[in-house]
Design an enzyme around this catalytic site. Structure first.
Site, mmCIF file in Angstrom:
data_model
loop_
_atom_site.group_PDB
_atom_site.id
_atom_site.type_symbol
_atom_site.label_atom_id
_atom_site.label_comp_id
_atom_site.label_asym_id
_atom_site.label_seq_id
_atom_site.Cartn_x
_atom_site.Cartn_y
_atom_site.Cartn_z
ATOM 1 N N LYS A 42 0.812 -1.237 0.000
ATOM 2 C CA LYS A 42 0.000 0.000 0.000
ATOM 3 C C LYS A 42 0.841 1.281 0.000
ATOM 4 O O LYS A 42 0.339 2.355 0.315
ATOM 5 C CB LYS A 42 -0.999 0.023 1.171
ATOM 6 C CG LYS A 42 -1.933 -1.155 1.207
ATOM 7 C CD LYS A 42 -2.718 -1.281 -0.075
ATOM 8 C CE LYS A 42 -2.496 -2.620 -0.720
ATOM 9 N NZ LYS A 42 -2.834 -2.609 -2.147
ATOM 10 N N SER A 43 2.114 1.132 -0.362
ATOM 11 C CA SER A 43 2.991 2.310 -0.382
ATOM 12 C C SER A 43 3.235 2.841 -1.788
ATOM 13 O O SER A 43 3.984 3.800 -1.956
ATOM 14 C CB SER A 43 4.336 1.960 0.252
ATOM 15 O OG SER A 43 4.147 1.448 1.542
ATOM 16 N N THR A 45 3.548 0.366 -4.609
ATOM 17 C CA THR A 45 4.220 -0.732 -5.311
ATOM 18 C C THR A 45 3.789 -0.831 -6.778
ATOM 19 O O THR A 45 4.630 -0.941 -7.674
ATOM 20 C CB THR A 45 3.851 -2.077 -4.639
ATOM 21 O OG1 THR A 45 3.857 -1.910 -3.225
ATOM 22 C CG2 THR A 45 4.795 -3.173 -5.071
ATOM 23 N N THR A 46 2.483 -0.804 -6.988
ATOM 24 C CA THR A 46 1.939 -0.987 -8.336
ATOM 25 C C THR A 46 2.425 0.134 -9.261
ATOM 26 O O THR A 46 2.821 -0.107 -10.405
ATOM 27 C CB THR A 46 0.391 -0.979 -8.269
ATOM 28 O OG1 THR A 46 -0.023 -1.823 -7.187
ATOM 29 C CG2 THR A 46 -0.221 -1.461 -9.563
ATOM 30 N N HIS A 103 7.849 -7.523 -1.053
ATOM 31 C CA HIS A 103 7.392 -6.818 0.138
ATOM 32 C C HIS A 103 8.206 -7.240 1.363
ATOM 33 O O HIS A 103 7.931 -6.792 2.470
ATOM 34 C CB HIS A 103 5.921 -7.137 0.417
ATOM 35 C CG HIS A 103 4.958 -6.481 -0.524
ATOM 36 N ND1 HIS A 103 5.053 -5.158 -0.890
ATOM 37 C CD2 HIS A 103 3.851 -6.949 -1.144
ATOM 38 C CE1 HIS A 103 4.046 -4.854 -1.704
ATOM 39 N NE2 HIS A 103 3.311 -5.928 -1.884
ATOM 40 N N TYR A 191 6.407 8.311 -1.987
ATOM 41 C CA TYR A 191 5.176 8.411 -2.782
ATOM 42 C C TYR A 191 4.767 9.872 -2.965
ATOM 43 O O TYR A 191 4.476 10.316 -4.075
ATOM 44 C CB TYR A 191 4.078 7.624 -2.066
ATOM 45 C CG TYR A 191 2.741 7.575 -2.778
ATOM 46 C CD1 TYR A 191 2.416 6.518 -3.624
ATOM 47 C CD2 TYR A 191 1.787 8.574 -2.578
ATOM 48 C CE1 TYR A 191 1.178 6.462 -4.257
ATOM 49 C CE2 TYR A 191 0.551 8.520 -3.217
ATOM 50 C CZ TYR A 191 0.252 7.469 -4.056
ATOM 51 O OH TYR A 191 -0.973 7.418 -4.683
ATOM 52 N N ARG A 261 -7.286 2.587 -6.146
ATOM 53 C CA ARG A 261 -8.444 3.085 -5.407
ATOM 54 C C ARG A 261 -8.637 4.568 -5.665
ATOM 55 O O ARG A 261 -9.535 4.973 -6.383
ATOM 56 C CB ARG A 261 -8.279 2.809 -3.902
ATOM 57 C CG ARG A 261 -9.531 3.128 -3.081
ATOM 58 C CD ARG A 261 -9.262 2.927 -1.608
ATOM 59 N NE ARG A 261 -8.275 3.848 -1.072
ATOM 60 C CZ ARG A 261 -8.547 5.045 -0.541
ATOM 61 N NH1 ARG A 261 -9.795 5.450 -0.444
ATOM 62 N NH2 ARG A 261 -7.578 5.813 -0.062
ATOM 63 N N LYS A 262 -7.727 5.388 -5.116
ATOM 64 C CA LYS A 262 -7.900 6.833 -5.203
ATOM 65 C C LYS A 262 -6.624 7.505 -5.711
ATOM 66 O O LYS A 262 -6.667 8.498 -6.428
ATOM 67 C CB LYS A 262 -8.275 7.363 -3.816
ATOM 68 C CG LYS A 262 -9.125 8.594 -3.800
ATOM 69 C CD LYS A 262 -9.676 8.814 -2.380
ATOM 70 C CE LYS A 262 -10.633 9.993 -2.361
ATOM 71 N NZ LYS A 262 -11.150 10.243 -0.999
HETATM 72 P P1 A3P Z 1 -4.946 4.457 -2.227
HETATM 73 O O1 A3P Z 1 -5.612 3.316 -1.573
HETATM 74 O O2 A3P Z 1 -4.606 5.549 -1.243
HETATM 75 O O3 A3P Z 1 -5.694 4.985 -3.393
HETATM 76 P P2 A3P Z 1 0.306 -0.743 -3.570
HETATM 77 O O4 A3P Z 1 0.471 -0.693 -5.036
HETATM 78 O O5 A3P Z 1 1.603 -0.701 -2.823
HETATM 79 O O6 A3P Z 1 -0.587 -1.840 -3.139
HETATM 80 O O7 A3P Z 1 -0.389 0.632 -3.147
HETATM 81 C C1 A3P Z 1 -1.693 0.927 -3.557
HETATM 82 C C2 A3P Z 1 -1.909 2.408 -3.468
HETATM 83 O O8 A3P Z 1 -1.268 3.057 -4.571
HETATM 84 C C3 A3P Z 1 -3.376 2.771 -3.560
HETATM 85 O O9 A3P Z 1 -3.542 3.954 -2.782
HETATM 86 C C4 A3P Z 1 -3.515 3.027 -5.051
HETATM 87 O O10 A3P Z 1 -4.649 3.781 -5.406
HETATM 88 C C5 A3P Z 1 -2.230 3.778 -5.332
HETATM 89 N N1 A3P Z 1 -1.843 3.759 -6.749
HETATM 90 C C6 A3P Z 1 -1.980 2.755 -7.639
HETATM 91 N N2 A3P Z 1 -1.540 3.117 -8.848
HETATM 92 C C7 A3P Z 1 -1.121 4.400 -8.733
HETATM 93 C C8 A3P Z 1 -0.586 5.338 -9.664
HETATM 94 N N3 A3P Z 1 -0.392 5.013 -10.943
HETATM 95 N N4 A3P Z 1 -0.260 6.562 -9.206
HETATM 96 C C9 A3P Z 1 -0.471 6.887 -7.916
HETATM 97 N N5 A3P Z 1 -0.981 6.057 -7.001
HETATM 98 C C10 A3P Z 1 -1.308 4.820 -7.395
#
Ligand code: A3P
Length: 296
Positions: A42-43, A45-46, A103, A191, A261-262
């Site tokens: 949730k930092s 990664t994606t 992770h 981030y 998500r957001k």
């Molecule tokens: P939120 O839940 O605050 O929206 P991870 O990839 O480590 O699981 O983290 C997921 C978080 O990264 C989510 O945050 C997701 O919406 C956000 N995220 C995914 N793709 C993104 C992108 N291209 N740019 C910015 N944030 C992104």
């Protein structure tokens, strides 16, 4: 059912990943050309995976034909705990830079990684937004409506260190410490900084992993096109990320949409009470003050 976390040498690990973590530790041998993308869930990664994939494949693909249009970033770059078999298999026929995500906290990385000079990119994020993101992710994977899931419960558990690959406190301080001890080997990316100033951070990242942009590429706007292609707005609206599923053998992975998500900074303000805010600020000072990182 509910995700069950096991304490694996001090780290909370989803049962599903225990086998992958074990075989990574036993059989993974780092190669000099490997680059590791590390993070607590949730930092970001994606996002990091998408950017790194776009950087290293930019000679081959542009924004109109990149696999990112049809493939979830997690299927573009494998993870140690999820795809170890695939990684080991790929290594036979491939000699270029291989980014590998994980992770795992620094102390649990396979010994051959820590003993190598392989580059490590660590993405981290404001603790409060990580908690909020984690909370929504949990609701999503358990299919529980937000109204029925008390935020406070997730908040309290997270504070006590309970989250997948947590404690977050140890995760982040482990990489922060290692980055001081091993200058030039570990790049810390934040981030919020990437959101605020994507251009200089993407440039820094590309240089660090050995794919610097040429002045000509910069003039042609290659950096901007990578930023646009990997933006939340763009990726979250792709069919594959709205309705697709990750292609991971044997494991049941969350729906792709749950990783988008957001994508905003500061959503914690919509979730935290003043009391929670005070508590977490104190914890951040206490547990992470020594790192010098700004995490509130
Ligand atoms: P939120 O839940 O605050 O929206 P991870 O990839 O480590 O699981 O983290 C997921 C978080 O990264 C989510 O945050 C997701 O919406 C956000 N995220 C995914 N793709 C993104 C992108 N291209 N740019 C910015 N944030 C992104």
């Amino acid at each position: 059912g509910k995700v069950t976390l096991y304490n694996y040498q001090g780290t909370w690990c989803n049962r599903m990943f225990l086998e992958g973590v074990n075989s990574a530790q036993q059989s993974f041998k780092a190669r000099p050309s490997d680059v590791f993308l590390c993070s607590h869930p949730k930092s970001g990664t994606t996002w990091l995976k998408a950017i790194v994939f776009a950087i290293i494949t930019r000679q081959k693909f542009d924004e109109f034909n990149t696999p990112l249009l049809t493939t979830m970033p997690h299927d573009c770059i494998p993870s140690l705990e999820k795809n170890i078999e695939q990684i080991l298999e790929n290594r036979h026929n491939n000699s270029c830079v291989t980014p590998i995500a994980t992770h795992l906290p620094y102390n649990l990385l396979p010994e051959s990684i820590r003993a190598s000079n392989c580059k490590i990119v660590y993405i981290y994020r404001n603790v409060k937004d990580v908690i909020v993101s984690f909370y929504h992710f949990l609701c999503g994977i358990h299919n529980v409506p937000i109204e029925d899931a008390p935020f406070e419960e997730t908040f309290d558990e997270f504070c006590r260190g309970i989250s997948g690959f947590g404690p977050y406190w140890d995760h982040i301080s482990g990489f922060a410490k290692a980055s001081l001890e091993r200058p030039g080997i570990i790049l810390l990316l934040k981030y919020e900084d990437m959101k605020k100033d994507p251009t200089s951070n993407v440039k820094r990242l590309a240089e660090f992993i050995g794919y610097p942009f040429t002045p000509q590429e910069e003039k042609q706007g290659v950096i901007e096109s990578i930023i646009n292609m990997t933006s939340f707005e763009n990726l979250s609206n792709l069919e594959v990320n709205k309705n697709g599923l990750q292609k991971v053998e044997r494991l049941i992975m969350p729906e792709n949409r749950l990783y988008f998500r957001k994508g905003k900074v500061g959503d914690w303000e919509n979730h935290f009470t003043d009391e929670m805010n005070e508590k977490i600020d104190k914890l951040i000072d206490e547990k992470l003050g020594h790192t010098g990182l700004v995490l509130k």
